[in-house]
Design a protein around this motif. Structure first.
Motif, short mmCIF file in Angstrom:
data_model
loop_
_atom_site.label_atom_id
_atom_site.label_comp_id
_atom_site.label_asym_id
_atom_site.label_seq_id
_atom_site.Cartn_x
_atom_site.Cartn_y
_atom_site.Cartn_z
N ASP A 29 14.28 35.75 -48.12
CA ASP A 29 13.97 37.18 -48.22
C ASP A 29 13.89 37.64 -49.67
O ASP A 29 13.58 38.80 -49.94
N LYS A 30 14.14 36.75 -50.62
CA LYS A 30 13.96 37.09 -52.03
C LYS A 30 12.49 37.04 -52.44
O LYS A 30 12.13 37.55 -53.50
N SER A 31 11.63 36.43 -51.61
CA SER A 31 10.20 36.42 -51.87
C SER A 31 9.58 37.73 -51.39
O SER A 31 10.09 38.39 -50.48
N SER A 32 8.48 38.11 -52.01
CA SER A 32 7.78 39.34 -51.66
C SER A 32 7.17 39.24 -50.27
O SER A 32 6.46 38.28 -49.95
N ALA A 33 7.42 40.25 -49.42
CA ALA A 33 6.82 40.29 -48.09
C ALA A 33 5.29 40.39 -48.20
O ALA A 33 4.56 39.74 -47.45
N ALA A 34 4.82 41.19 -49.15
CA ALA A 34 3.37 41.31 -49.35
C ALA A 34 2.77 39.98 -49.80
O ALA A 34 1.69 39.59 -49.34
N GLY A 35 3.49 39.30 -50.68
CA GLY A 35 3.01 38.00 -51.14
C GLY A 35 2.91 37.00 -50.00
O GLY A 35 1.96 36.21 -49.92
N GLN B 76 4.70 36.86 -56.24
CA GLN B 76 6.16 37.03 -56.27
C GLN B 76 6.85 36.19 -55.18
O GLN B 76 7.69 36.68 -54.43
#
Length: 317
Positions: free
Chosen positions: A56-62, A265
């Motif tokens: 969950d540290k990665s961008s949801a949009a990414g 991201q």
């Protein structure tokens, strides 16, 4: 819904991650092994979720962008990253028109699918028809892409920094002058070094994929010592093999892999490129937001890196 908590039921990359969390003393629990979901606590005491290899540290949009090849290409163009010529189509007539421009193309579903629905080296109308029908099983919109010669390279980026690369080679067999291609594949699949339980990076060669790729030549008898490619895509899940490439990829390839990972991201990103060594040119094929990390430290294939260690450190910082 039945949940399982057995480590052995985790997908191999998640299992590798789980073991590294434990090795580094990170509080970690299996939420559901069958879904490869973990929960871990970072160095500041905050809890996070990990699915497969994505946190969950990665961008949801990414993540959403990376899961769609067309959206990924838009970002790549913004970053001036080389891309193969590509079109999106819904009808066979559209696919045929693009094919007529290049003579050799690749077909794949628009949505990322782990190699499912992908056909490469399409250079005849019958192959194009077969590939189009196959891709349609996995989505209504189909990418038709200019064929790019060269090596299939996966660059792994962790926390925006390049850590490892592997060359992925499509499944092949070696002729003995007596057996048919089909018999050689069957023989290869019963060898002890191939299995599907993730204890080896060499999985069984996928026979339906073989039939789609070789067609009527399935019953040909290759000459002794003749190498025969039997699957189009180089995916490990279809029987492809892995080879260390960290020290051979170019500075430009690394820079572009880092650029798109940073732009999206993503804490971890598998950037796929086709690299023509003879011309020293390359093109981005896709960015994977949940890449297999185990392939970058696989003793059987000779790939070795500290990617898992680096990624866990990044996740817990």
């Amino acid at each position: 819904m039945h949940h399982t908590y057995n480590r052995e039921n985790l997908m191999v990359s998640t299992r590798v991650m789980y073991d590294e969390f434990i090795r580094q003393g990170v509080p970690t629990r299996i939420i559901d092994a069958s879904s490869s979901m973990l929960e871990y606590t970072d160095n500041k005491g905050a809890t996070h979720l990990l699915f497969s290899t994505s946190s969950d540290k990665s961008s949801a949009a990414g993540l959403v962008i990376a899961n769609n090849k067309s959206r990924t290409a838009v970002i790549a163009r913004e970053l001036n990253i080389p891309l193969p010529d590509t079109t999106i189509c819904q009808t066979f007539a559209e696919a045929r028109a693009f094919y007529n421009r290049y003579g050799t193309v690749v077909l794949k579903p628009l949505a990322n699918s782990g190699g499912r629905g992908v056909s490469t080296n399409i250079n005849t109308y019958p192959l194009l028809q077969r590939a189009f029908k196959f891709a349609k099983q996995y989505g209504t919109e189909i990418i038709v892409q200019q064929h790019m010669p060269g090596d299939d390279i996966r660059l792994l980026v962790v926390g925006g920094k390049f850590v490892s690369a592997v060359r992925r080679r499509p499944a092949h067999v070696i002729g003995d002058g007596d057996l048919t291609t089909k018999a050689l594949v069957v023989l290869e699949n019963v060898s002890l070094h191939r299995n599907d339980d993730s204890s080896s990076s060499l999985m069984h060669i996928d026979m339906p994929a073989v039939r789609r790729f070789v067609g009527d030549s399935l019953y040909d008898v290759p000459a002794k010592d003749e190498e025969v490619r039997v699957v189009g895509p180089a995916n490990v899940s279809l029987g492809g093999s892995l080879h260390e490439a960290t020290d051979s990829v170019t500075v430009a390839m690394i820079a572009d892999a880092e650029k798109i990972s940073q732009k999206l991201q993503l804490g971890i990103c598998g950037v796929d490129m086709m690299w023509d060594r003879t011309k020293d040119t390359y093109a981005l094929i896709e960015a994977n937001a949940t890449p297999g990390i185990d392939i970058h430290n696989d003793p059987f294939s000779g790939t070795k890196s500290d990617a898992v260690t680096q990624y866990v450190r990044w996740l817990t910082t």
